[in-house]
Design an enzyme around this catalytic site. Structure first.
Site, short mmCIF file in Angstrom:
data_model
loop_
_atom_site.label_atom_id
_atom_site.label_comp_id
_atom_site.label_asym_id
_atom_site.label_seq_id
_atom_site.Cartn_x
_atom_site.Cartn_y
_atom_site.Cartn_z
CB CYS A 259 7.14 -39.17 -5.90
SG CYS A 259 8.55 -40.32 -4.98
CB SER B 195 12.02 -40.63 -7.00
OG SER B 195 10.63 -39.99 -6.79
CE LYS C 223 -3.83 -0.20 2.40
NZ LYS C 223 -4.62 -0.45 3.61
CG HIS D 68 -4.96 -43.86 4.12
ND1 HIS D 68 -6.37 -44.04 3.80
CD2 HIS D 68 -4.51 -44.81 3.18
CE1 HIS D 68 -6.60 -45.03 2.87
NE2 HIS D 68 -5.43 -45.50 2.55
NE ARG E 177 -6.64 -4.51 -2.31
CZ ARG E 177 -6.90 -4.47 -0.99
NH1 ARG E 177 -6.21 -3.98 -0.19
NH2 ARG E 177 -8.13 -4.72 -0.66
CG MET F 47 -2.51 -7.16 9.72
SD MET F 47 -1.04 -6.63 9.28
CE MET F 47 -1.14 -6.42 7.58
CE1 TYR G 94 9.89 -37.57 -11.03
CE2 TYR G 94 11.71 -38.06 -12.53
CZ TYR G 94 10.86 -38.54 -11.27
OH TYR G 94 11.08 -39.39 -10.64
NE ARG H 86 -6.54 3.78 5.02
CZ ARG H 86 -7.98 3.72 4.58
NH1 ARG H 86 -8.48 2.67 4.56
NH2 ARG H 86 -8.71 4.97 4.56
N GLY I 127 -8.28 -7.37 5.05
CA GLY I 127 -8.98 -7.38 6.31
C GLY I 127 -8.32 -8.17 7.36
C1 PEP Z 1 7.28 -40.29 0.26
O1 PEP Z 1 7.69 -40.82 1.17
O2 PEP Z 1 7.55 -39.27 0.10
C2 PEP Z 1 6.46 -41.13 -0.74
C3 PEP Z 1 6.12 -40.53 -1.78
O3 PEP Z 1 6.18 -42.31 -0.50
P1 PEP Z 1 4.92 -42.59 0.48
O4 PEP Z 1 4.14 -41.48 0.80
O5 PEP Z 1 4.15 -43.66 -0.10
O6 PEP Z 1 5.38 -43.08 2.00
#
Ligand code: PEP
Ligand code: MG
Length: 876
Positions: free
Chosen positions: A832, A765, A24, A456, A338, A105, A852, A94, A103
């Protein structure tokens, strides 16, 4: 070194000083430079806010002196005096952080009024009603924001007075009424605080600035920061600005404007205003504002000037602007501008339009859309009108976005049966376990009482793109009596429940959902993102259905196929259990023989869905007890099916019990104990690839991934089984096919010894779910229970399972990437864990040069955009 400057006049700053002056403040300075009519003022910097905290929540005298100096300069600029009895200067105070936090603060208006200046204002303006109305508003705001006196107490006094005077609206009270009201307000203040309301404007000012600093750490600001990745160390600036008044009569007014429509993105000014009002009246919705077109009729000159300024600002910032303006006795002022918040649809349309209008390059446009926003385009949402009519009964963690509505189902089996019979159900569980999978697939949405963002329920729901609210501890769920109790009301399986996985809100009724509309802008925009980004985006997918979905969303391969998820299907769980309770290798092999064709079929489906794209398939990972039944009834049934006694089965289940299953007999440790499991899975992976290659000619290079490795020798042991099996199949089939064997880096020891590990692994990975769990030493399934205390006590700012902890876990990732490359310069690197779908973590991976990121199908578009943004921000 010169003295550090903590306070800047608007004329001393510009837009580039956003980090120091806040968004601001920097924009007010920029508007001043552009000669836009802005009420003048000064900005107390974000550094002053940080200093306030460093100094133990005090504003040091050197900063106070500087504030007074700038105030003297402001007096000169405005020709008014702070506390003056001739021409008093009133100001607003402000907050204004680097990123806008609407909104979150606090704000104080009309500061500088006291029993004397209010009289002067009444005389100068010849409008005592206005003067006392401003005064009573100031007393209320100051008392609420600075002194923590509840707003409600003031509102009660106001309501009482309105009743007494027979007034319907605030505006029906006259000057004398308001004068009386001010007396009552001050009396309340004195009663609550044991002292008079402060008369000295300087005291009012410093106390208000302190209150804005404090509001940086109010609970809603902390939550907002966590949701939006805003670090606490940024601090907030404070803007002190000359008041202009929209409530000075019928030639005054105030309003808000967007230079384009913030919900559709259409190119037309979208503005509303109220005459004879102050800003809070517009926001509070007490009176219905007019559309801006009416201003054209009422004040055509002002309207023309307004249009001109809106265009100047949009062209200057090259983005849709959100502005506040005030007309004071026929003169127009802009109070702030803004980049406007907008819906995902609007964001995409505006970004594409701005490129087509020649205002932005594609690279710049890519930065204009929040990756997380894309989520809302990929899931059903609640009808916004229907939502307004209902308030939530509870709130949990927004674990998987979207909206779901259905009757409550307390068990997975029942959810499946009712869904098959055509009913819409929401699965409500204390927590889910792998055996609930079919009910989870069948349900419209999933609600759990326990578990965090990587529980899970959350992980599986995100993978499937199903809406999920997790960890809602306010619900009392009794799975036996099939009841859910919240706020004293009991719900049964005949009642509807609606859950919003994007906000975590839970509603105890039926709310309509609407399907998302994906317009052409989405596609155009994502094509630009793909042209720009250098890092690939894969998906975590376990079934052909998920894999196809991910391909539709732009996935370029599978980064993680969790083979165990296939084991829970009805037609194979028995064989899996047979394998687990087997007494010896021979029995185990027999059970595995039954599983082989089914696994092969799974992989055929996945390869077909992915065509020529690479697929990383992971060998069995979870502790075996997860596959076994736990309640008495199921144990009895299984013993019968397996032809063993209940005692025998119970003994096996007991023997598989572990105190710390997540650090137990799982991952590659299973293959070390039972090599035949890895053998069967390798066979299925390679045979399926051979079959699909033969049938479709796809150029498949299976990537076989060995989980939870911490030691080169255990990797080598399992790899030898994989290679021996694969080679014998390939030799037999006389097909020339390449395959890779690699590992996950998810145990800290693997990261520490990554140079050794890379001697055997052709790819890494990063399994950052486990790596985070083991680096922090807290359980990914239970951390949700106590992380809130860590946020409240400002120990952690965000959930390390959702946003990669770059300072700790990130160091291990970096080290492993470097060590891996030292040994094998062309080693393929990916991630992953859940972090593969988190924008700031994606940027981290880009900067490390990973090949990746892999994330659940519904996050693929988000990751594509985040990767493109990372490339624009940090060219590699
Ligand atoms: C991990 O541990 O980051 C992973 C991808 O394997 P999982 O979540 O299946 O344990
Ligand atoms: Mg893991």
């Amino acid at each position: 070194m010169g003295k550090k400057k903590y306070v800047y006049l608007f004329s001393e700053g510009d837009a580039s000083m956003k980090n120091l002056l806040g968004g601001k403040g920097a924009n007010l300075a920029e508007m001043t430079n552009l000669n836009i009519p802005v009420p003048q003022g000064f900005t107390v910097t974000t550094e002053a806010c940080n200093k306030y905290y460093d100094d133990g929540e005090v504003v040091e005298s050197e900063v106070i002196e500087e504030i007074y100096e700038r105030m003297t300069e402001l007096e000169k600029i405005t020709g008014k005096g702070f506390g003056s009895l001739d021409n008093p200067l009133l100001v607003s105070v402000r907050s204004g952080a680097r990123a806008s936090m609407p909104g979150m603060m606090d704000t104080i208006l009309n500061l500088g009024l006291n029993d004397d200046t209010v009289e002067v204002m009444a005389k100068i303006t010849e409008n005592p009603r206005f003067a006392y109305d401003s005064y009573r508003r100031f007393i209320q705001m100051f008392s609420d924001v600075v002194m923590d006196i509840e707003k409600r107490m003031f509102e009660d006094i106001l309501d009482e007075m309105k009743k007494e005077k027979g007034a319907n609206l605030d505006t029906d009270l006259n000057a004398d009424d308001l004068k009386e009201l001010v007396k009552k307000y001050k009396a309340l203040y004195k009663k609550e605080k044991g002292e008079e309301f402060p008369r000295d404007p300087k005291v009012q000012l410093i106390e208000s600035i302190k209150a804005v600093f404090r509001s940086w750490n109010n609970p809603r600001a902390i939550v907002y920061r966590r949701l939006n990745d805003i670090p606490a160390k940024w601090g907030t600036a404070v803007n002190v600005q000359e008041m202009v008044f929209g409530n000075k009569g019928n030639t005054s007014g105030t309003g808000v404007a967007f230079s384009r429509n913030p919900s559709t993105g259409e190119k037309h000014i979208f503005a509303e205003y109220l005459m004879n009002a102050q800003g809070e009246d517009v926001v509070a919705g007490i009176r219905t504002p007019h559309p801006i077109s009416k201003l054209k009729e009422d004040m055509p000159n002002i309207y023309e000037e307004f249009l001109k300024i809106v265009n100047i600002l949009e062209n200057h910032y090259r983005d849709m602007q959100d502005m506040e303006f005030t007309i004071e006795e026929g003169k127009l002022y802009f109070l702030q501008t803004r980049n406007g918040k907008r819906t995902a649809q609007a964001a995409l349309k505006i970004a594409v339009d701005l490129v087509e209008e020649g205002m932005l390059t594609k690279e710049e446009a890519i930065l204009k859309v929040e990756p997380k926003q894309l989520d809302s385009l990929l899931h059903p949402a609640f009808d916004s009108n229907a939502l307004k009519e209902n308030s939530p009964i509870a709130k949990g963690l927004p674990a998987s976005p979207g909206a779901a509505c259905g009757k409550i189902s307390f068990t997975a089996n029942e959810a499946k049966e009712r869904a098959e019979a055509g009913e819409r159900v929401v699965l409500v569980r204390l927590e889910t376990s792998p055996e609930d999978i079919e009910g989870m697939i069948a349900a419209e949405g999933i609600l759990t009482v326990r578990g965090g963002m990587t529980s899970h329920a959350a992980v599986v729901a995100r993978g499937m793109g199903t809406c999920c609210v997790a960890g809602c501890g306010d619900l009392k769920v009794n799975e036996i009596s099939k009841t859910l109790e919240v706020q004293g009301k009991v719900y049964t399986d005949k009642d509807y429940i609606s859950i919003d996985g994007s906000t975590g809100n839970i509603y105890g009724c039926e709310i309509n959902t609407v399907e998302p509309e994906i317009s052409g802008y989405f596609e155009i925009f994502m094509k630009w993102a793909d042209e720009i980004r250098t890092m690939k985006v894969r998906t975590n997918a376990d079934t052909p259905r998920d894999a196809s979905q991910a391909v539709k969303f732009g996935a370029e391969g599978i980064g993680l196929c969790r083979t165990e998820h296939m084991f829970f299907a009805e037609d194979r769980i028995l064989a899996v259990r047979e394998m687990i309770v087997a007494k010896n290798e021979e029995q185990r092999r027999k059970a595995l023989e039954k599983l082989l064709p089914m696994q092969r079929e799974d992989f055929v489906g996945i390869y077909e869905a992915m065509e020529h794209r690479p697929c990383t398939i992971r060998l069995l990972d979870p502790p075996l007890h997860e596959f076994l039944p736990h309640n008495e009834e199921d144990v009895l049934g299984l013993a019968k099916e397996l032809g063993i006694t209940v005692e025998e089965l119970k003994a096996t289940i007991d023997s598989l019990h572990e105190f710390n299953p997540m650090m137990g007999h799982r991952g590659c440790r299973l293959a070390v104990s039972y090599p035949e499991i890895a053998e069967m899975q390798t066979r299925a992976i390679i045979e399926a690839a051979v079959e699909v290659k033969k049938n479709h000619g796809y150029d498949i290079v299976p990537e076989i991934m060995i989980p939870l490795v911490g030691e080169i020798k255990e990797l080598k042991f399992v790899k030898d089984i994989v290679v021996t099996t694969a080679e014998s199949i390939l030799k037999e089939s006389s097909i020339d096919m390449k395959y890779l064997v690699g590992t996950m880096i998810e145990v800290p020891r693997a990261a520490l010894t990554a140079d050794e590990i890379a001697k055997e692994a052709e790819f890494f990975s990063f399994g950052t779910n486990d790596l985070t769990q083991m680096t922090f030493g807290f359980s990914r399934d239970d951390a949700g229970k106590f992380l809130k205390d860590y946020y409240d006590r400002k120990i952690y700012e965000s959930d390390p399972f959702a946003k990669l902890d770059q300072d700790g876990v990130g160091i291990l990732v970096r080290m492993a990437a470097e060590k891996g490359r030292q040994t094998r310069s062309d080693i393929k690197l990916g991630i992953c864990g859940e972090h593969g779908g988190d924008p700031s973590s994606v940027e981290f991976c880009h900067n490390l040069g990973l090949n990746y990121v892999s994330c659940s199908p519904f996050r693929v578009p988000l990751a594509r955009l985040a990767a493109a943004q990372a490339q624009v921000k940090n060219k590699r």
